[in-house]
Design an enzyme around this catalytic site. Structure first.
Site, PDB file in Angstrom:
ATOM      1  N   GLY A   1      -0.980  -2.737  -4.764  1.00  0.00           N
ATOM      2  CA  GLY A   1      -1.442  -3.652  -5.794  1.00  0.00           C
ATOM      3  C   GLY A   1      -0.287  -4.362  -6.454  1.00  0.00           C
TER       4      GLY A   1
ATOM      5  N   ASP B   1      -8.724  -5.904 -17.598  1.00  0.00           N
ATOM      6  CA  ASP B   1      -8.698  -6.216 -16.163  1.00  0.00           C
ATOM      7  C   ASP B   1      -9.917  -5.619 -15.463  1.00  0.00           C
ATOM      8  OD1 ASP B   1      -7.638  -7.519 -13.995  1.00  0.00           O
ATOM      9  OD2 ASP B   1      -6.255  -5.924 -13.447  1.00  0.00           O
TER      10      ASP B   1
ATOM     11  N   LEU C   1      -2.714   4.667   0.122  1.00  0.00           N
ATOM     12  CA  LEU C   1      -4.108   4.263  -0.100  1.00  0.00           C
ATOM     13  C   LEU C   1      -4.247   2.761  -0.293  1.00  0.00           C
ATOM     14  CD1 LEU C   1      -5.227   7.075  -2.592  1.00  0.00           C
ATOM     15  CD2 LEU C   1      -5.791   6.896  -0.165  1.00  0.00           C
TER      16      LEU C   1
ATOM     17  N   LYS D   1       0.462   6.611  -8.215  1.00  0.00           N
ATOM     18  CA  LYS D   1       0.875   5.206  -8.185  1.00  0.00           C
ATOM     19  C   LYS D   1       2.360   5.118  -8.533  1.00  0.00           C
ATOM     20  CE  LYS D   1      -1.740   1.993  -9.938  1.00  0.00           C
ATOM     21  NZ  LYS D   1      -2.441   1.110 -10.883  1.00  0.00           N
TER      22      LYS D   1
ATOM     23  N   GLY E   1       2.322  -1.822  -7.878  1.00  0.00           N
ATOM     24  CA  GLY E   1       2.979  -0.826  -7.043  1.00  0.00           C
ATOM     25  C   GLY E   1       2.059  -0.295  -5.962  1.00  0.00           C
TER      26      GLY E   1
END
Length: 670
Positions: free
Chosen positions: A351, A467, A348, A371, A354
């Site tokens: 980042g 974040d 998908l 992830k 990972g």
């Protein structure tokens, strides 16, 4: 002869139902005295059927005699209810609206609507205190207008369908401890036990499979006084309503008792559920059995070696201290199979922490996002996983749910809910294929504010996300925004100071004070949320270097310049044209500047942000008496406009921080 038939009839009635007063029990519904309406019926097998193939109808089944819930002093008495139900899907992956157990002053509901209103309410009366209705919902469909948490949950409703409290369908394991998930539409019979203590004003709801004993802990537990809701004479029963009929809902048995424990339903005496679909017939048993036996014998020898090799391949590292985390841990084998071996076609995105893969869990067939996080060091793994488990208990409709983790060798795998539309930034920046209209954007802003308020104030600990940005806001199947990627999140107890001293996050969203103190707070989250609001309204990234190699556009400064010239609406996303609500656009732009103020004491807390967005209180007027650059020593940005505020007195008490700096701003100083 007549007397013998009469005695047989009476015994049949007693076997199905005992009691016509303040307690009763139905082990099946043959000969039961029930008040049925709509599509509800008792089948030839003795099942109470609430849904069938009739379209656009409601199904009501009530005990025909009103029960006295209040003695003379007007206090609701204790009571308990036990029933067994099963919901069987007619078509795979097509959900209905589930079932609710109802306590109502009437067993007739004129003007009620089908579908999401369950044949009990309509858009005008849902939520009215005059309804005098308490209900337990077993919901198998997401209704955003009622703030449903998912399409498989249990909730406690008062006078409407917006649950006071709810939880995903699950039961507490008396053997292993912890809650184990259940699927309400599995087609398997399940017990529901509702217990109300009138002396302690305490309501418990317990759900569990029929094959197991009653759990020691309830799924839902709520302190609530039902005396203002329930009248003296109340009816109890079940309701289900559908615009189509994708499932069949059955009640197998039912018991009730006032001021005592309802009788336990005997599973051996309950009627059997029907089979859905034709019974499979195979001629292999009689024709090919000898061939199959020989073939299996030969294959068993070669398969044994393969099984041993696969077992070694998928062996997980499991230390003793990890066993306490129970269902939060996934096996590596399940995640490997779910992602088809982490194939590239399942990827998908990539980042900083990972790669993220789409997967379908083999047992439940639930879509997830997996992830893969590289983790070279063993130091701090225990604390990190403990924090993962804590974050996994967060439940809010605007947060991406962390389902669990898997640890294998030098990597960690985190499992999240799958968000089919991906991240919000793809719909805002550069040249998006699909342009989000203003209504959806404003809804996403309000949803993110609600989720962030839950993180800061609504959970057992304070959660700093650290974040917040458009790329970490994901869109679910209904294009609702959900805040995700808690890789940098930190937790601390309410009333204490956060201990974080490392500057982490994304440039463009970092509050200026972070560069000096390194300490993240709820106010630094608010700063990032302000930058996020400006991104949504302007369709621009927080920091944009496209104009030239040497020039960098900082979105907060850019919007501040428009505001200082009195043309703040000119900063709105040109891709929207004029297709937006002027008041809402102006509110988001100004509130974005206020939240991104260079002085932390001038920023509102998230509770105030919600009040501004809901327009419960007016946004303070921004003043430009002393326009200029608020050059922050050690900060990331230059040229901030000094926004001076005059807050309404009613809000001053609610501020997250109060200091001499804030007092100076409130009084008009710098």
């Amino acid at each position: 002869m007549f007397s013998t038939l009469l005695m047989s009839f009476l015994l049949m009635r007693y076997a199905a139902s005992k009691g016509d007063g303040e307690d009763f029990i139905y082990n099946g519904f043959h000969g039961a005295n029930m008040s049925l309406d709509g599509a509800a019926e008792v089948t030839s097998e003795g099942l109470l059927l609430l849904n069938n193939s009739i379209q656009q109808t409601k199904s009501l089944a009530f005990y025909p005699i009103p029960l006295h819930f209040k003695p003379s002093q007007g206090k609701t008495q204790s009571f308990s209810v036990n029933f067994v139900f099963a919901i069987m899907l007619r078509y795979p992956n097509v959900r209905s609206t589930g079932i609710i157990f109802v306590i109502s002053h009437s067993k007739e509901f004129p003007g009620s609507e089908v579908g999401e209103y369950m044949g009990i309410f309509n858009p005008k009366n849902v939520g009215n205190s005059s309804n005098h209705i308490a209900a337990i919902e077993l919901d198998t469909y997401i209704n955003p207008e009622f703030r449903d948490i998912d399409d498989n949950h249990v909730g406690i409703d008062i006078n409407g369908l917006d649950s006071i409290t709810s939880a995903p369908a699950a039961y507490f394991s008396n053997i292993n401890g912890g809650f184990k998930n259940l699927s309400l539409v599995s087609g398997e019979p399940m017990h529901v036990w509702v217990e109300y203590n009138g002396l302690q004003n305490h309501l418990d709801v317990t759900l569990w499979p029929i094959s197991l004993p009653k759990p020691d802990r309830p799924l839902l537990s709520l302190m609530v006084d039902l005396s203002p809701i329930l009248l003296d004479d109340m009816y109890i029963g079940f309701s289900s309503s559908t615009k189509t009929a994708p499932s069949s809902t059955y009640i197998l048995g039912w018991s009730f008792k006032m001021n005592g424990q309802a009788e336990v339903l005997d599973a051996s005496r309950l009627p059997k559920l029907p089979r859905i679909g034709p019974k499979n017939k195979s001629e292999l048993v009689t024709i090919g059995l000898p061939i199959i036996v020989i073939f299996l014998t030969l294959m068993a020898i070669s398969a044994f070696g393969l099984i041993v090799r696969r077992k070694i391949k998928f062996t997980d590292i499991l230390e003793d201290w990890e066993r306490q985390y129970g269902p939060h841990r996934f096996s590596y084998k399940d995640l490997f199979m779910a992602t088809e071996g982490f194939k590239h076609k399942q990827l998908l995105g990539v980042g900083g922490f990972g790669r993220v893969y789409r997967g379908v869990l083999p047992a439940s067939k639930i879509e997830v996002a997996v992830k893969r996080v590289s983790h070279e060091s063993r130091q701090g793994v225990r604390e990190f996983i403990s924090e993962i488990v804590s974050l996994g208990r967060l439940r809010h409709r605007n947060l991406v749910r962390l389902l669990g983790y898997c640890r294998r060798k030098k990597e960690l795998l985190l499992v999240y809910d799958f968000m089919p539309y991906g991240s919000l930034d793809k719909f805002l920046f550069d040249h998006p294929k699909t342009i989000l209209n203003w209504s959806r954007r404003f809804g996403i802003v309000k949803g993110m504010a609600s989720g962030l308020l839950y993180l800061h104030e609504g959970w057992e600990q304070v959660v700093l996300h650290r974040d917040i940005k458009a790329s970490n806001v994901l869109l679910d199947s209904e294009m609702n925004g959900r805040l995700g990627d808690f890789g940098l999140a930190r937790l601390y107890d309410h009333g204490t100071d956060p201990q974080t001293t490392h500057v982490v996050g994304t440039l463009g969203y970092l509050a200026p004070e972070l560069t000096r103190s390194g300490k993240a707070t709820t106010s630094t989250d608010v700063f990032a949320f302000g930058a996020f609001m400006l991104e949504v309204a302007c369709g621009r990234s927080s920091i944009d270097s496209r104009s030239s190699a040497d020039e960098v556009m900082i979105l907060v400064e850019w919007v501040s310049e428009y505001w200082s010239r009195g043309t703040i609406l000119a900063a709105a996303d040109p891709k929207l044209g004029l297709d937006y609500e002027v008041e809402e656009m102006e509110l988001v732009l100004k509130l974005g500047l206020l939240c991104s103020h260079p002085l932390s004491a001038a920023r509102p807390c998230m509770r105030q942000v919600m009040q501004f967005l809901d327009r419960d209180v007016p946004l303070p007027e921004l003043s430009s008496d002393d326009l200029g650059a608020a050059i922050l020593s050690g900060g990331h940005y230059k040229g901030y406009v000094d926004l001076r505020l005059s807050y309404p007195s009613s809000l001053e008490q609610g501020f997250a921080t109060t200091s001499s700096v804030q007092e100076s701003i409130l009084s008009g100083g710098r």
